[in-house]
Design an enzyme around this catalytic site. Structure first.
Site, mmCIF file in Angstrom:
data_model
loop_
_atom_site.group_PDB
_atom_site.id
_atom_site.type_symbol
_atom_site.label_atom_id
_atom_site.label_comp_id
_atom_site.label_asym_id
_atom_site.label_seq_id
_atom_site.Cartn_x
_atom_site.Cartn_y
_atom_site.Cartn_z
ATOM 1 C CG ASP A 172 41.858 -118.032 -1.182
ATOM 2 O OD1 ASP A 172 40.638 -118.120 -1.359
ATOM 3 O OD2 ASP A 172 42.611 -117.366 -1.913
ATOM 4 C CG ASP B 70 46.129 -115.088 -3.853
ATOM 5 O OD1 ASP B 70 44.893 -115.279 -3.856
ATOM 6 O OD2 ASP B 70 46.646 -113.985 -4.087
ATOM 7 C CG ASP C 34 40.902 -117.365 -4.997
ATOM 8 O OD1 ASP C 34 39.722 -116.986 -4.956
ATOM 9 O OD2 ASP C 34 41.871 -116.580 -4.930
#
Length: 639
Positions: free
Chosen positions: A533, A529, A332
């Site tokens: 996600d 995080d 990410d």
């Protein structure tokens, strides 16, 4: 009395061995030393009897000392068989039983002593390996000092509610999450994050439970209950990590079955070939116990403990072994590849005004605003130790800007259009400065004159490019970015980084699809995080969460949680996992090889049962000590 070590009442879930001191594990800890002592004393007593003219007593003494160990072993084997587990403890039982039947009493007591000693050594090795993780459990706070009606009272943690104000004294462990309400907090977070340098938190900044107050006492405004706090969550993760059995251990069990069959066939063949049952007994003795079932769990737990010391929480052996085999990475952007918050990255002051002067005036006015950008500017000024003035006549236009008086000067700040609408010469100066993709520009005017701009952006974490290159060298064949941000922002932030593909503007479902597609390249690791996600982290072969600042949902879904807010810990985690797995396999292969050589030698009559027992114990000690190497060395942990 220290608030972290008093009353036992707490809502923080404790592991079973803490809540029930008379559990099976504690009972085993009490019994194991006795099982070692009995055959040891019996062996010595029998030898004394033999060399003191009472040789006829030696055999019964040795047999009597063997029986308790054999009895406990048989009980454990029956319990294991009921669970469907078949292991090499059966070989130990056969060798002791055979030695008693064929009146090889000295061999019987030596096998009993070596087996009990090996079990004790294994238990000690596991306790040694778990030390770093157990340190987290032993530090669970029990009480807190709460302000009530102008007085301090010591209360159990289950009485603390969000909004309470508590006193955290020097040396206390912060019992619940909260923010500093009075004083300055100097916190040692090494037990949680691996960072050796204490951090300083000022009024209004968040404090993580489980940290130790290394400075003067401060007041904490609580934001969570104890059971919902960071430290309680970490404790639950630790408990989960200790309960999970590694697939490598199950692989060891399958090897154990093969080794058991080989042992039975070789010992039976030696008996049938020579007609001498003592040769069969010698084969059984030297195969007791197998290093296979000792080395794997010790090495795995050692690797997990080594990672915990570096601020990396690995949820069990399955995660550690998967981590060692990763071939593709999906990562990410916001909060993972970047810090996840706006920071001042550039200050452009007009002539006659220094950068610090511009920042000081801007931050002074922004003290009156609750906007996230205003907060970032004030934090930057505080980091530079600038003295901020008290703003007056403040007027804020939500979402656009703020204006007011600072040190007798009229200050206006905000977006380009907001400042240009109030300061005529600002439009020309701002148009000459190009916009930065993915950045926020705050324009500032002082006394109706354009004074400069502050540029804020969510920067890449330091060393990101180096980390990605290191991961390539470690065998990660595919590195892919998966973000919900706009493509132009994603491409601008990752320019020059070694990504194989960039996927932008993704929904949580779309991130799962990216993870699934990458599986054709091998086991996939996903790093994230945020709450968005969490599905992708759960879908990946291995999910890694930035747990220091990330969402609780991502930490729950992940297999590995980075307790320190540093992406380079991923590289460290892979190194630790691969080293632990390599050491476990080394111990298994060497141990099995040496045992097999000894068994063949015994089958051909070169080793007697007593000699075989001593040699096998030497092999067991060697493989356990080798497995403990996973606790130290091999990987430098940076702070």
């Amino acid at each position: 009395m220290n608030a972290g070590n008093s009353s036992p009442a707490s809502t923080v879930p404790l592991p079973a061995e803490v809540e029930r001191p008379r559990s099976l594990r504690d009972l085993q800890r009490l019994v194991r030393p006795v099982l070692v002592a009995l055959p040891a004393l019996g062996l010595v007593a029998g030898l004394v009897a033999r060399f003191s003219g009472f040789a006829s007593w030696a055999g019964p003494i040795w047999a009597l000392a063997t029986v308790p160990v054999l009895a406990v072993l048989l009980i454990e084997i029956i319990a294991s068989l009921r669970r469907g587990d078949v292991g090499l403890d059966i070989v130990a039982a056969l060798s002791m039983s055979g030695a008693l039947i064929f009146q090889e009493y000295l061999a019987a007591v030596v096998v009993a002593l070596m087996y009990a000693g090996g079990q004790y050594l294994e238990a000690y090795a596991e306790r040694r390996a778990r030390r770093e993780m157990t340190a987290l459990l032993s530090r669970v706070p029990r009480t807190a000092m709460r302000y009530r009606d102008g007085k301090l009272e010591e209360v159990a943690l289950d009485e603390i509610a969000p909004g309470d104000r508590i006193l955290v004294r020097r040396g206390d462990i912060v019992p619940v999450d909260g923010t500093v309400s009075k004083g300055v907090a100097v916190l040692d977070q090494s037990a949680l994050t691996g960072e050796s340098i204490p951090v300083q938190q000022i009024v209004g900044e968040a404090v993580m439970s489980g940290s130790t107050n290394a400075g003067d006492a401060f007041d904490l405004a609580t934001t969570h209950r104890a059971a919902e706090s960071t430290y309680a969550g970490i404790i639950r993760l630790v408990e989960e990590a200790e309960r999970v059995k590694a697939p490598m251990s199950r692989l060891a069990d399958r090897f154990a079955m093969v080794f058991l069959v080989v042992t039975i066939v070789l010992s039976g063949g030696a008996w049938l070939w020579t007609g001498d049952p003592i040769r069969a007994l010698a084969v059984l003795v030297i195969a007791t116990p197998c290093p296979l079932i000792l080395a794997v769990p010790v090495a795995i737990i050692s690797g997990i403990s080594r990672a915990a010391k570096a601020g990396i929480l690995i949820k069990g052996g399955k995660a550690l072994e998967t981590l060692a085999r990763i071939r593709a990475l999906v990562i990410d952007k916001t909060g993972t590849l970047t810090h996840g918050e706006a920071r001042v990255v550039a200050i452009h002051a007009e002539s006659g005004l220094s950068q610090d002067d511009l920042l000081r005036l801007t931050a002074s006015l922004d003290q009156a605003s609750k906007h996230v950008i205003a907060r970032a500017i004030v934090l930057e000024a505080q980091k530079r130790n600038l003295t901020l003035a008290l703003p007056t006549s403040v007027v804020e236009t939500p979402g656009e800007g703020v204006e007011g008086e600072v040190d007798g000067k009229r200050v206006v700040l905000g977006g380009r259009k907001f400042v240009a609408s109030r300061v005529p010469d600002a439009q020309r100066a701002l148009s000459a400065r190009p916009k930065s993709i993915g950045a926020v520009t705050v324009a500032v005017s002082i006394d109706d004159k354009f004074a400069g701009t502050l540029v804020l952006a969510d920067e890449l974490r330091a060393g990101t490019a180096h980390l990605l290159c290191d991961l390539r060298e470690q065998g990660i064949e595919r590195i892919v970015l998966a973000t919900g941000d706009r493509r132009d922002v994603a491409e601008a932030v990752t320019a020059g980084l070694p990504f194989d593909a960039i996927h932008a503007e993704l929904t949580p479902d779309a991130k799962i699809a990216v993870v699934t597609d990458e599986r054709e390249n091998g086991p996939v690791m996903m790093i994230g995080d945020g709450v968005n996600d969490a599905p992708a982290l759960a879908a990946a072969d291995l999910g890694v969460a930035m747990g220091a600042r990330g969402a609780a949902a991502s930490a729950q879904a992940a297999d590995v949680v980075l307790l320190v807010d540093r992406l380079d810990r991923v590289h460290t985690a892979i190194q630790i996992a691969r080293r632990a797995r390599r050491i476990a396999l080394e111990s298994v292969y060497v141990g099995i090889g040496l045992s097999f050589i000894g068994m063949v030698a015994a089958a051909f009559g070169f080793l007697q049962p007593v000699q075989g027992a001593l040699i096998q114990e030497a092999i067991d000690v060697a493989v356990i000590l080798n497995a403990l190497r996973a606790l130290r060395g091999g990987t430098k942990i940076s702070n």
